[in-house]
Design a protein around this motif. Sequence first.
Motif, PDB file in Angstrom:
ATOM      1  N   THR A   1       1.206  -1.300  -0.107  1.00 39.61           N
ATOM      2  CA  THR A   1      -0.348   0.135  -0.302  1.00 39.61           C
ATOM      3  C   THR A   1       0.644   1.263  -0.312  1.00 39.61           C
ATOM      4  O   THR A   1       2.048   1.666   0.453  1.00 39.61           O
ATOM      5  CB  THR A   1      -0.933   0.042   0.774  1.00 39.61           C
ATOM      6  OG1 THR A   1       0.120  -0.034   2.626  1.00 39.61           O
ATOM      7  CG2 THR A   1      -2.172  -0.633   0.851  1.00 39.61           C
ATOM      8  N   ALA A   2       0.522   2.093  -0.769  1.00 33.69           N
ATOM      9  CA  ALA A   2       0.725   3.444  -0.740  1.00 33.69           C
ATOM     10  C   ALA A   2      -0.387   4.513  -0.019  1.00 33.69           C
ATOM     11  O   ALA A   2      -0.605   4.702  -0.063  1.00 33.69           O
ATOM     12  CB  ALA A   2       1.201   3.819  -2.143  1.00 33.69           C
ATOM     13  N   GLU A   3       0.234   4.985   0.963  1.00 30.61           N
ATOM     14  CA  GLU A   3      -0.630   5.967   1.998  1.00 30.61           C
ATOM     15  C   GLU A   3      -0.161   6.869   2.244  1.00 30.61           C
ATOM     16  O   GLU A   3       0.961   7.636   2.238  1.00 30.61           O
ATOM     17  CB  GLU A   3      -1.188   4.943   2.950  1.00 30.61           C
ATOM     18  CG  GLU A   3      -1.644   5.836   4.458  1.00 30.61           C
ATOM     19  CD  GLU A   3      -1.695   5.505   6.016  1.00 30.61           C
ATOM     20  OE1 GLU A   3      -1.969   6.499   6.378  1.00 30.61           O
ATOM     21  OE2 GLU A   3      -0.866   4.739   5.810  1.00 30.61           O
TER      22      GLU A   3
ATOM     23  N   ASP B   1       3.129  15.716   3.019  1.00 38.47           N
ATOM     24  CA  ASP B   1       3.859  15.431   2.233  1.00 38.47           C
ATOM     25  C   ASP B   1       4.699  14.027   1.337  1.00 38.47           C
ATOM     26  O   ASP B   1       5.045  14.569   0.254  1.00 38.47           O
ATOM     27  CB  ASP B   1       5.112  16.785   1.990  1.00 38.47           C
ATOM     28  CG  ASP B   1       4.560  18.115   1.599  1.00 38.47           C
ATOM     29  OD1 ASP B   1       3.343  18.567   1.844  1.00 38.47           O
ATOM     30  OD2 ASP B   1       4.937  18.886   2.202  1.00 38.47           O
ATOM     31  N   SER B   2       3.991  13.048   2.152  1.00 40.72           N
ATOM     32  CA  SER B   2       5.247  12.519   1.477  1.00 40.72           C
ATOM     33  C   SER B   2       4.038  11.117   1.394  1.00 40.72           C
ATOM     34  O   SER B   2       2.875  11.325   1.493  1.00 40.72           O
ATOM     35  CB  SER B   2       5.759  11.406   2.529  1.00 40.72           C
ATOM     36  OG  SER B   2       6.807  12.319   3.687  1.00 40.72           O
ATOM     37  N   LEU B   3       4.797   9.578   0.796  1.00 36.11           N
ATOM     38  CA  LEU B   3       3.897   8.910   0.914  1.00 36.11           C
ATOM     39  C   LEU B   3       4.323   7.528   1.591  1.00 36.11           C
ATOM     40  O   LEU B   3       5.611   7.871   1.154  1.00 36.11           O
ATOM     41  CB  LEU B   3       4.175   8.062  -0.692  1.00 36.11           C
ATOM     42  CG  LEU B   3       3.118   9.082  -1.430  1.00 36.11           C
ATOM     43  CD1 LEU B   3       3.994   8.511  -2.987  1.00 36.11           C
ATOM     44  CD2 LEU B   3       1.770   7.839  -1.504  1.00 36.11           C
ATOM     45  N   VAL B   4       4.076   6.387   2.564  1.00 36.56           N
ATOM     46  CA  VAL B   4       3.619   5.829   3.445  1.00 36.56           C
ATOM     47  C   VAL B   4       3.925   4.395   2.541  1.00 36.56           C
ATOM     48  O   VAL B   4       2.868   3.975   2.400  1.00 36.56           O
ATOM     49  CB  VAL B   4       3.706   5.779   5.039  1.00 36.56           C
ATOM     50  CG1 VAL B   4       3.923   5.045   5.364  1.00 36.56           C
ATOM     51  CG2 VAL B   4       3.854   7.408   5.700  1.00 36.56           C
TER      52      VAL B   4
ATOM     53  N   VAL C   1      16.967   1.453  -7.393  1.00 31.98           N
ATOM     54  CA  VAL C   1      15.999   2.104  -6.790  1.00 31.98           C
ATOM     55  C   VAL C   1      14.775   1.649  -8.045  1.00 31.98           C
ATOM     56  O   VAL C   1      14.982   1.165  -9.292  1.00 31.98           O
ATOM     57  CB  VAL C   1      16.192   3.567  -8.433  1.00 31.98           C
ATOM     58  CG1 VAL C   1      15.108   4.633  -8.773  1.00 31.98           C
ATOM     59  CG2 VAL C   1      17.711   4.343  -8.474  1.00 31.98           C
ATOM     60  N   VAL C   2      13.941   1.275  -7.770  1.00 33.64           N
ATOM     61  CA  VAL C   2      13.029   0.799  -7.824  1.00 33.64           C
ATOM     62  C   VAL C   2      11.409   1.484  -8.807  1.00 33.64           C
ATOM     63  O   VAL C   2      11.288   2.536  -7.501  1.00 33.64           O
ATOM     64  CB  VAL C   2      12.701  -0.014  -6.412  1.00 33.64           C
ATOM     65  CG1 VAL C   2      13.171  -1.195  -6.836  1.00 33.64           C
ATOM     66  CG2 VAL C   2      12.251  -0.397  -5.718  1.00 33.64           C
ATOM     67  N   ILE C   3      10.468   1.088  -9.061  1.00 30.70           N
ATOM     68  CA  ILE C   3       9.331   1.809  -9.352  1.00 30.70           C
ATOM     69  C   ILE C   3       8.511   0.367  -8.475  1.00 30.70           C
ATOM     70  O   ILE C   3       8.390  -0.072  -9.127  1.00 30.70           O
ATOM     71  CB  ILE C   3       8.823   1.275 -10.614  1.00 30.70           C
ATOM     72  CG1 ILE C   3       9.550   3.002 -11.350  1.00 30.70           C
ATOM     73  CG2 ILE C   3       7.373   2.504 -10.915  1.00 30.70           C
ATOM     74  CD1 ILE C   3       9.674   2.607 -13.176  1.00 30.70           C
ATOM     75  N   VAL C   4       7.911   1.092  -6.975  1.00 29.29           N
ATOM     76  CA  VAL C   4       7.103   0.251  -6.878  1.00 29.29           C
ATOM     77  C   VAL C   4       5.222   0.482  -7.200  1.00 29.29           C
ATOM     78  O   VAL C   4       4.700   1.928  -6.629  1.00 29.29           O
ATOM     79  CB  VAL C   4       7.272   0.350  -5.433  1.00 29.29           C
ATOM     80  CG1 VAL C   4       5.960  -1.019  -4.783  1.00 29.29           C
ATOM     81  CG2 VAL C   4       8.354   0.380  -4.722  1.00 29.29           C
ATOM     82  N   ALA C   5       4.433  -0.920  -7.677  1.00 31.05           N
ATOM     83  CA  ALA C   5       3.282  -0.102  -8.348  1.00 31.05           C
ATOM     84  C   ALA C   5       2.609  -0.814  -6.284  1.00 31.05           C
ATOM     85  O   ALA C   5       2.549  -1.976  -6.076  1.00 31.05           O
ATOM     86  CB  ALA C   5       3.029  -1.415  -8.699  1.00 31.05           C
ATOM     87  N   ALA C   6       1.524  -0.069  -6.245  1.00 32.42           N
ATOM     88  CA  ALA C   6       0.955   0.123  -4.569  1.00 32.42           C
ATOM     89  C   ALA C   6      -0.401   0.725  -4.841  1.00 32.42           C
ATOM     90  O   ALA C   6      -0.653   1.610  -5.134  1.00 32.42           O
ATOM     91  CB  ALA C   6       2.005   0.923  -3.384  1.00 32.42           C
ATOM     92  N   LYS C   7      -1.630  -0.347  -4.589  1.00 31.41           N
ATOM     93  CA  LYS C   7      -2.326   0.284  -4.109  1.00 31.41           C
ATOM     94  C   LYS C   7      -2.350   1.954  -3.143  1.00 31.41           C
ATOM     95  O   LYS C   7      -2.002   2.014  -2.541  1.00 31.41           O
ATOM     96  CB  LYS C   7      -3.784  -0.487  -2.534  1.00 31.41           C
ATOM     97  CG  LYS C   7      -3.106  -2.196  -3.364  1.00 31.41           C
ATOM     98  CD  LYS C   7      -3.838  -2.797  -2.802  1.00 31.41           C
ATOM     99  CE  LYS C   7      -4.567  -4.523  -2.876  1.00 31.41           C
ATOM    100  NZ  LYS C   7      -4.621  -5.141  -2.162  1.00 31.41           N
TER     101      LYS C   7
END
Length: 248
Positions: free
Chosen positions: A4-6, A10-13, A29-35
């Motif tokens: 999950t990306a909450e 100003d941030s994403l957790v 560096v990675v590209i993360v797909a998150a809900k």
Amino acid sequence: MTTTAEMRGDSLVLNGTKTHISNGSEADVVIVAAKSARGSIGDQPGLSLVLVETERPGVTQAAIEKTGMAALDTGRITFDDCVVPQSNLLGAEGMGFVYLMSFLGVERLVLAIYAQACAERILAELIRDCDARQTPEGSLLAHQSPRFSLAELYSECAVNRSFVDQCIPQVQEGRFDPKQACIAKLRTTATLKALASLAVQLRGAGGISGDSGARASQDLLDASVQSIWGGTSEILLDLIGRSMASGL
Ligand SMILES: Cc1cc2nc3c(=O)[nH]c(=O)nc-3n(C[C@H](O)[C@H](O)[C@H](O)COP(=O)(O)OP(=O)(O)OC[C@H]3O[C@@H](n4cnc5c(N)ncnc54)[C@H](O)[C@@H]3O)c2cc1C
């Protein structure tokens, strides 16, 4: 997908685990797909794509032991309250699924090209070795059964090559149908697996022993991976089948 990306200020957790990620144990560096909370369609959650530097606190990378594709790093990445600035969000929040779908077809076509190249290499080496293997009646190619088996897969390979080749200019001209990529990956990986299996069988004991056996056995394992990554054959069949039903 469980990660999950909450959005918090100003941030994403980020929280969750990604498994079987190519180059995942070493990537910087990675590209993360998150809900995400935004972007849901019906009962499908929205997805966001987030750029993450793996040196950030809360990121753990580990290599996964595997038997196929030994030269490829495959890893597991865990995010435990990993905080990234909002500026690391790629595009708009919740639009990740649309972005993923827009390049998944090209990724599948690239995987089809790779499968086709592997199949052509295995086929050429197998024909060479069958020609060299002498029996009282002549080389293995003098016998109808192995000759027919090879001719079947030689023909499949030729048709697949032609199909993949005609997909490439479509991508370059921006008129590529993702269904074509599903078909290309489905067919090239099926032929590759059949060839890798025949390459063990037609070498007899040499298919599992000595240098030729080490190569043939590894080819068989590696071929098995190719109908799994980038969308399994079952999922590709489902996508092709659904598009048939909707007349696309
Ligand atoms: C070497 C390697 C590298 C990879 N690299 C990456 C990467 O870089 N990034 C990334 O995101 N992923 C990567 N993957 C993951 C890969 O995309 C998945 O393994 C693949 O999508 C299959 O998912 P799964 O392993 O969870 O199998 P499962 O989903 O558990 O599937 C098991 C079986 O059930 C079938 N199945 C599952 N769901 C359905 C359904 N709805 N209908 C019919 N049949 C179904 C599958 O086809 C399969 O045969 C990699 C995998 C491997 C092996």
